[in-house]
Write an enzyme that holds these catalytic residues in place. Structure first.
Site, PDB file in Angstrom:
ATOM      1  N   ARG A  88       0.851  -1.196   0.000  1.00 32.03           N
ATOM      2  CA  ARG A  88       0.000   0.000   0.000  1.00 32.03           C
ATOM      3  C   ARG A  88       0.884   1.242   0.000  1.00 32.03           C
ATOM      4  NH1 ARG A  88      -5.444  -1.021  -0.367  1.00 32.03           N
ATOM      5  NH2 ARG A  88      -5.988  -2.920   0.740  1.00 32.03           N
ATOM      6  N   LEU A  90       2.084   4.619   1.321  1.00 29.91           N
ATOM      7  CA  LEU A  90       2.062   5.300   2.620  1.00 29.91           C
ATOM      8  C   LEU A  90       1.781   6.786   2.377  1.00 29.91           C
ATOM      9  CD1 LEU A  90       5.219   3.510   4.028  1.00 29.91           C
ATOM     10  CD2 LEU A  90       2.840   3.108   4.763  1.00 29.91           C
ATOM     11  N   HIS A 106      12.508  -1.921  -3.091  1.00 29.24           N
ATOM     12  CA  HIS A 106      11.737  -1.909  -4.348  1.00 29.24           C
ATOM     13  C   HIS A 106      12.429  -2.803  -5.380  1.00 29.24           C
ATOM     14  CE1 HIS A 106       9.030  -0.369  -7.399  1.00 29.24           C
ATOM     15  NE2 HIS A 106      10.078  -0.236  -8.195  1.00 29.24           N
ATOM     16  N   ASP A 142       7.889   5.703  -4.721  1.00 33.91           N
ATOM     17  CA  ASP A 142       9.243   5.199  -4.990  1.00 33.91           C
ATOM     18  C   ASP A 142      10.185   6.296  -5.483  1.00 33.91           C
ATOM     19  OD1 ASP A 142       8.300   2.616  -4.303  1.00 33.91           O
ATOM     20  OD2 ASP A 142       7.586   2.299  -6.339  1.00 33.91           O
TER      21      ASP A 142
HETATM   22  C1  GAR Z   1       9.865  -7.662  -2.781  1.00 35.59           C
HETATM   23  O1  GAR Z   1      10.395  -7.916  -4.060  1.00 35.59           O
HETATM   24  C2  GAR Z   1       9.697  -6.173  -2.587  1.00 35.59           C
HETATM   25  O2  GAR Z   1      10.702  -5.415  -3.199  1.00 35.59           O
HETATM   26  C3  GAR Z   1       8.378  -5.951  -3.256  1.00 35.59           C
HETATM   27  O3  GAR Z   1       7.584  -7.028  -2.839  1.00 35.59           O
HETATM   28  C4  GAR Z   1       8.431  -8.166  -2.670  1.00 35.59           C
HETATM   29  C5  GAR Z   1       8.125  -8.788  -1.331  1.00 35.59           C
HETATM   30  O4  GAR Z   1       8.495 -10.120  -1.294  1.00 35.59           O
HETATM   31  N1  GAR Z   1       7.815  -4.714  -2.870  1.00 35.59           N
HETATM   32  C6  GAR Z   1       7.119  -3.959  -3.703  1.00 35.59           C
HETATM   33  O5  GAR Z   1       6.890  -4.267  -4.847  1.00 35.59           O
HETATM   34  C7  GAR Z   1       6.597  -2.682  -3.084  1.00 35.59           C
HETATM   35  N2  GAR Z   1       6.023  -1.860  -4.072  1.00 35.59           N
HETATM   36  P1  GAR Z   1       8.169 -11.044  -0.030  1.00 35.59           P
HETATM   37  O6  GAR Z   1       6.652 -10.947   0.249  1.00 35.59           O
HETATM   38  O7  GAR Z   1       8.592 -12.410  -0.431  1.00 35.59           O
HETATM   39  O8  GAR Z   1       8.953 -10.504   1.128  1.00 35.59           O
END
Ligand code: GAR
Length: 186
Positions: A88, A90, A106, A142
């Protein structure tokens, strides 16, 4: 500040697990999630880490949700808040409550491919290299100051799932190392 770390996560929680398993794991004081039954919650419960669920339910405005989220986090007075797969955006009400204390991991080399579909967007754009970025969270999506980055090659035939998993292998090392460095320099 208590020197601890609050982690925000919404999904599988493999980054959260990597933080818990690293040498800064003992500093994690709480997992805050918007998805009460996600994988990250299972990891937290197994590790005995307190879980606070703040779902964005139908009746709640974005501002109220950001206020509730800030209240949940503020009780720990953490040195650092880590968004590790928190899906989400922030809002200013949350971000302004913790100046220079929120970082996000990211799955792309920012400023390329911001947003929720960074891995898919890199493949669609025909990028031969992408990666991951740890950055401070500001009012944009981001856009905050970059703290650390590492690149990952895009291989011919990569699907979003395969490439994302290869990026996450890197994030699981870079994120705990970056948290440690930031805590040491604060
Ligand atoms: C990660 O790749 C993180 O960078 C991304 O979600 C994944 C979480 O992986 N975050 C985003 O895309 C935020 N916009 P996980 O649930 O296996 O920890």
């Amino acid at each position: 500040m208590n020197g601890g770390v609050v982690v925000l996560a919404s999904g599988t929680g493999s980054l959260f697990q990597a933080i818990l398993n690293s040498d800064i794991g003992p500093l994690v004081c709480s997992l805050v999630t918007d998805v009460p039954d996600c994988g990250a919650v299972d990891f937290a419960r197994s590790a005995g880490i307190p879980v606070q669920a703040v779902p964005l339910t139908g009746g709640l405005s974005r501002d109220d949700w950001n206020r509730d989220l800030a209240t949940a986090v503020a009780q720990w007075n953490p040195a650092l808040i880590v968004s590790a797969g928190f899906m989400r955006i922030l809002g200013p009400l949350f971000v302004d409550s913790f100046p220079n204390r929120i970082i996000n991991s990211h799955p792309a080399l920012l400023p390329n491919f911001p947003g929720a579909h960074a891995v898919r967007d890199a493949i669609s754009a025909g990028a031969t290299q992408t990666g991951c970025t740890i950055h401070f969270v500001d009012h944009g999506v981001d856009t905050g100051a970059i703290v650390a980055q590492e690149s990952v090659d895009v291989q011919p035939g990569d699907t979003e799932e395969i490439l994302h998993e290869r990026i996450k292998v890197v994030e699981r090392v870079l994120l705990p190392a970056t948290i440690k460095e930031l805590l040491q320099s604060s």
